[in-house]
Design a protein around this motif. Structure first.
Motif, PDB file in Angstrom:
ATOM      1  N   ARG A  18       3.713   6.626 -14.008  1.00 20.54           N
ATOM      2  CA  ARG A  18       3.849   7.004 -12.594  1.00 20.54           C
ATOM      3  C   ARG A  18       3.906   5.733 -11.765  1.00 20.54           C
ATOM      4  O   ARG A  18       3.009   4.899 -11.837  1.00 20.54           O
ATOM      5  CB  ARG A  18       2.656   7.849 -12.147  1.00 20.54           C
ATOM      6  CG  ARG A  18       2.779   9.323 -12.531  1.00 20.54           C
ATOM      7  CD  ARG A  18       1.614  10.051 -11.917  1.00 20.54           C
ATOM      8  NE  ARG A  18       1.801  11.476 -11.908  1.00 20.54           N
ATOM      9  CZ  ARG A  18       1.109  12.322 -12.664  1.00 20.54           C
ATOM     10  NH1 ARG A  18       0.229  11.869 -13.521  1.00 20.54           N
ATOM     11  NH2 ARG A  18       1.301  13.618 -12.572  1.00 20.54           N
ATOM     12  N   ARG A  19       4.954   5.594 -10.974  1.00 20.96           N
ATOM     13  CA  ARG A  19       5.163   4.377 -10.181  1.00 20.96           C
ATOM     14  C   ARG A  19       4.779   4.616  -8.730  1.00 20.96           C
ATOM     15  O   ARG A  19       5.189   5.621  -8.140  1.00 20.96           O
ATOM     16  CB  ARG A  19       6.645   3.974 -10.256  1.00 20.96           C
ATOM     17  CG  ARG A  19       6.975   2.705  -9.498  1.00 20.96           C
ATOM     18  CD  ARG A  19       8.440   2.356  -9.625  1.00 20.96           C
ATOM     19  NE  ARG A  19       8.780   1.948 -10.978  1.00 20.96           N
ATOM     20  CZ  ARG A  19       8.569   0.738 -11.470  1.00 20.96           C
ATOM     21  NH1 ARG A  19       8.026  -0.191 -10.722  1.00 20.96           N
ATOM     22  NH2 ARG A  19       8.894   0.445 -12.709  1.00 20.96           N
ATOM     23  N   ALA A  20       3.999   3.699  -8.162  1.00 19.33           N
ATOM     24  CA  ALA A  20       3.684   3.778  -6.726  1.00 19.33           C
ATOM     25  C   ALA A  20       4.897   3.298  -5.955  1.00 19.33           C
ATOM     26  O   ALA A  20       5.484   2.261  -6.303  1.00 19.33           O
ATOM     27  CB  ALA A  20       2.481   2.900  -6.421  1.00 19.33           C
ATOM     28  N   ILE A  21       5.292   4.047  -4.934  1.00 19.39           N
ATOM     29  CA  ILE A  21       6.504   3.642  -4.201  1.00 19.39           C
ATOM     30  C   ILE A  21       6.237   3.345  -2.726  1.00 19.39           C
ATOM     31  O   ILE A  21       7.081   2.779  -2.059  1.00 19.39           O
ATOM     32  CB  ILE A  21       7.634   4.696  -4.347  1.00 19.39           C
ATOM     33  CG1 ILE A  21       7.107   6.105  -4.013  1.00 19.39           C
ATOM     34  CG2 ILE A  21       8.243   4.656  -5.742  1.00 19.39           C
ATOM     35  CD1 ILE A  21       8.207   7.139  -3.922  1.00 19.39           C
ATOM     36  N   SER A  22       5.091   3.762  -2.201  1.00 24.50           N
ATOM     37  CA  SER A  22       4.758   3.340  -0.835  1.00 24.50           C
ATOM     38  C   SER A  22       3.258   3.418  -0.603  1.00 24.50           C
ATOM     39  O   SER A  22       2.542   4.154  -1.298  1.00 24.50           O
ATOM     40  CB  SER A  22       5.510   4.187   0.203  1.00 24.50           C
ATOM     41  OG  SER A  22       4.893   5.449   0.338  1.00 24.50           O
ATOM     42  N   LEU A  23       2.843   2.601   0.358  1.00 27.69           N
ATOM     43  CA  LEU A  23       1.425   2.582   0.740  1.00 27.69           C
ATOM     44  C   LEU A  23       1.395   2.735   2.257  1.00 27.69           C
ATOM     45  O   LEU A  23       1.892   1.875   2.978  1.00 27.69           O
ATOM     46  CB  LEU A  23       0.794   1.248   0.329  1.00 27.69           C
ATOM     47  CG  LEU A  23      -0.631   0.984   0.797  1.00 27.69           C
ATOM     48  CD1 LEU A  23      -1.615   1.951   0.133  1.00 27.69           C
ATOM     49  CD2 LEU A  23      -1.044  -0.446   0.477  1.00 27.69           C
ATOM     50  N   THR A  24       0.857   3.842   2.723  1.00 27.36           N
ATOM     51  CA  THR A  24       0.801   4.079   4.168  1.00 27.36           C
ATOM     52  C   THR A  24      -0.609   4.550   4.529  1.00 27.36           C
ATOM     53  O   THR A  24      -1.503   4.583   3.658  1.00 27.36           O
ATOM     54  CB  THR A  24       1.814   5.173   4.587  1.00 27.36           C
ATOM     55  OG1 THR A  24       1.589   6.315   3.760  1.00 27.36           O
ATOM     56  CG2 THR A  24       3.249   4.689   4.437  1.00 27.36           C
ATOM     57  N   GLU A  25      -0.779   4.956   5.774  1.00 27.94           N
ATOM     58  CA  GLU A  25      -2.079   5.480   6.184  1.00 27.94           C
ATOM     59  C   GLU A  25      -1.928   6.952   6.517  1.00 27.94           C
ATOM     60  O   GLU A  25      -0.898   7.362   7.077  1.00 27.94           O
ATOM     61  CB  GLU A  25      -2.540   4.719   7.417  1.00 27.94           C
ATOM     62  CG  GLU A  25      -4.043   4.694   7.515  1.00 27.94           C
ATOM     63  CD  GLU A  25      -4.495   4.079   8.813  1.00 27.94           C
ATOM     64  OE1 GLU A  25      -3.973   3.014   9.172  1.00 27.94           O
ATOM     65  OE2 GLU A  25      -5.355   4.698   9.464  1.00 27.94           O
ATOM     66  N   GLN A  26      -2.879   7.757   6.119  1.00 27.40           N
ATOM     67  CA  GLN A  26      -2.798   9.196   6.411  1.00 27.40           C
ATOM     68  C   GLN A  26      -4.202   9.722   6.671  1.00 27.40           C
ATOM     69  O   GLN A  26      -5.060   9.655   5.783  1.00 27.40           O
ATOM     70  CB  GLN A  26      -2.176   9.904   5.189  1.00 27.40           C
ATOM     71  CG  GLN A  26      -1.684  11.303   5.469  1.00 27.40           C
ATOM     72  CD  GLN A  26      -1.028  11.877   4.203  1.00 27.40           C
ATOM     73  OE1 GLN A  26      -0.105  11.283   3.644  1.00 27.40           O
ATOM     74  NE2 GLN A  26      -1.507  13.020   3.746  1.00 27.40           N
TER      75      GLN A  26
END
Ligand code: FAD
Length: 571
Positions: free
Chosen positions: A314-322
């Protein structure tokens, strides 16, 4: 499979059931530990206790009677082992989730203790001595199994990129496998009756009679049980670790064992670059060295033991805030919500800038010795490009297997990039030909790499080497494109942390509101840390990556504790 006649019971098994290293008899004390965890019942002749392709099974201790374990495929049914009283019937898959790869049939009635896998895993985590006994036994069995041609079957052409992709994926994930070239007559029984169209692509037989035509890595992972089931919707984690190389595995082990709910994802496999190292000789506590794959396997089992969720591939594709959480979006559409994140993304191999490189990648050009091995025929020479330790190790490993190796190095000497112990061994090794001050210029071959032209950078003189594989180990670069704009990176793309973020951070937002400077391994975003090779200024080695993984967990825990007790800042 017929279970009544048990025709195999008299043929010699592939593994010796009397070998105490592979099948140690449980002691009275070990039996006492295990008995309260399960239930004992009678087993009857011909009863199937576990079957090839099963998703899970109870761990079993045979108390009386006899069980034969068989490997069956389209070609033959082979007797793997005969299990007798006091044998522990368990494999690594009880920790990794991979499907069962053999069938166990009672050949003499008796009794057995059946232990639910969760209880067994908990015991292994609780009882140090017993845990060590189990891991060592499983590692020895695993090595013995790897020498047999067993496991899932892959039939595909050695000239096909997808075949090599699948072979690399199973090798990196240590899925027992057996590859047959599509033109090998031994592949014929497996392929009989399959639609003609299917035969143009690699076909995987994961066991249990099913087959997959050219699966994606994720589909193959699901078929062999590597891929964890979907996470419960809305679940949040104290810690999400991105990358399961040494740094990420250390963070997972320390996070989960320290009581943080921990999820770890890796785009390819557990172990990272380290898993491709033939022998790591500078890791503390292993004077004889250990293979990167073994190190990775041990760490993976350790992380699973403490209930870290490891999710591969599983590849991480974005890091945001939620909603106040860090949201890590994954390529399969899931989003993991985390109170803290450790980025352990490592680096990826640099490629040579020469024509037609992509044509031969997977077809002779490789970035790790293990992958190259699958592309070499017996008698083929190999080329290793690079002058650092990884290149030296690869050259020695291939030479140990009896191959002629050309070590192509751009520098005029090995002193700057390679440890002296490797240089000395290479100098003594008649099979390794060191070609200093040379660069690769051209690749050639009919559907597979056959010839490599190199050039002396001082004289311009060219030479063409015949070789079946070329392993390129010329350094690496970070894989952080997806983080640009989210966290601060240096000009090469490595992640800035702690003091490298700049002076007076406490005066800037968001640190001002928190009333503290970033912790040592913290990125520009509070609660997100970076460890190992991906960190700007890191020492590109296993031990520092492991150390940083442990340290980052300590900082993440401190960050979480402060979130829970808002009050006057104290950093
Ligand atoms: C052939 C070779 C031999 C070596 N030998 C030695 C040695 O003898 N001694 C030594 O000390 N060091 C050695 N090294 C170096 C050592 O392996 C590395 O320093 C170490 O592995 C770094 O660990 P890491 O966790 O930082 O990153 P890595 O090991 O690179 O692991 C990073 C992981 O992150 C995953 N990843 C990346 N991006 C994403 C994403 N977006 N989503 C999900 N996952 C992602 C990758 O798939 C990878 O598995 C060797 C390296 C190589 C290549």
């Amino acid at each position: 499979m017929s279970t009544g006649a048990l025709p195999l019971a008299s043929s010699p098994p592939l593994l010796d059931g009397d070998d105490p290293a592979l099948f140690p008899k449980l002691t009275d004390r070990q039996l006492e530990l295990l008995r309260p965890l399960g239930s004992t019942r009678r087993i009857e002749q011909g009863e199937v206790l576990f079957r090839d392709g099963d998703a899970a099974y109870d761990v079993m201790v045979l108390l009386e009677g006899q069980v034969i374990v068989v490997l069956a495929d389209a070609h033959a049914t082979r007797l793997l082992a005969v299990q007798r009283a006091r044998d522990l019937m368990v494999e690594f898959n009880v920790f990794t989730g991979q499907r069962v790869g053999a069938t166990g049939i009672v050949s003499e009635a008796g009794t057995a203790l059946f232990i639910p896998p969760d209880s067994f895993r908990a015991l292994v985590g609780r009882e140090l001595e017993f845990g060590d006994f189990v891991f060592q036994m499983l590692a020895r069995r695993r090595r013995a199994m790897e020498r047999l041609t067993s496991g899932i079957r892959i039939v595909g052409s050695r000239f096909d990129h997808d075949t090599h992709r699948l072979l690399e994926f199973v090798a990196r994930n240590r899925v027992l496998h057996n590859w047959l070239d599509v033109d090998d007559p031994r592949a014929e029984p497996s392929l009989r009756g399959l639609p003609k169209d299917a035969l143009r692509s690699p076909i995987v037989f994961p066991g249990g009679g099913s087959y997959l035509v050219n699966p994606t890595n994720a589909q193959l992972a699901a078929a062999v049980g590597l891929r964890e089931s979907e996470l419960p919707a809305g679940k949040t984690f104290d810690l999400v670790v991105v990358g399961a190389g040494p740094g990420g595995l250390a963070a997972s082990v320390y996070g989960a064992s320290g009581g943080l709910s921990t999820a770890t994802l890796d785009a390819v496999a557990v172990g990272g670059q380290a898993a491709t190292s033939a022998r790591i000789e500078n890791y503390l506590g292993f004077p004889a060295g250990l293979s990167g794959a073994d190190l990775a396997e041990r760490a993976r089992v350790q992380a699973a033991k403490f209930n870290a969720h490891i999710m591969v591939p599983r590849r991480a594709i974005s890091l945001t805030e939620q909603d106040g959480f860090h949201a890590v979006a994954v390529d399969d559409g899931d989003t993991l919500l985390a109170r803290s994140v450790i980025l352990a993304l490592g680096v990826q191999y640099r490629r040579l800038s020469i024509p037609r490189l992509a044509d031969y990648e997977g077809l002779g050009v490789a970035y790790a010795p293990d992958t190259a091995r699958q592309q070499l025929r017996s008698g083929d020479a190999a080329i290793v490009v690079g002058g650092a330790n990884s290149a030296g190790q690869a050259a020695l490993a291939l030479s140990d297997e009896g191959r002629h190796v050309f070590l192509v190095v751009r520098a005029d000497g090995l002193e700057r990039g390679m440890a002296s112990y490797l240089r000395e061994r290479i100098a003594r090794d008649a099979r390794i030909e060191v070609l200093l001050a040379h660069e690769v210029r051209e690749l050639a071959g009919d559907g597979h790499l056959e010839r490599v032209t190199i050039e002396n950078i001082h004289t311009g003189e060219r030479r063409t080497l015949s070789a079946g594989a070329m392993i390129v180990l010329i350094g690496a670069m970070p894989r952080t494109d997806w983080l640009a704009g989210q966290i601060a990176l240096d000009k090469e793309g490595y992640v800035l942390t702690g003091p490298t973020l700049g002076p007076n951070m406490r005066e800037r937002e968001p640190w001002n509101a928190l009333g503290r400077d970033p912790f040592l391994l913290e990125t520009s975003r509070p609660g997100v840390f970076a460890v190992g090779d991906v960190r700007s200024g890191s020492t590109k080695m296993v031990a520092p990556a492991v150390g940083e993984g442990g340290m980052a967990v300590r900082f993440a825990a401190e960050h979480l504790a402060r979130l829970r007790r808002p009050g006057p800042p104290s950093a």
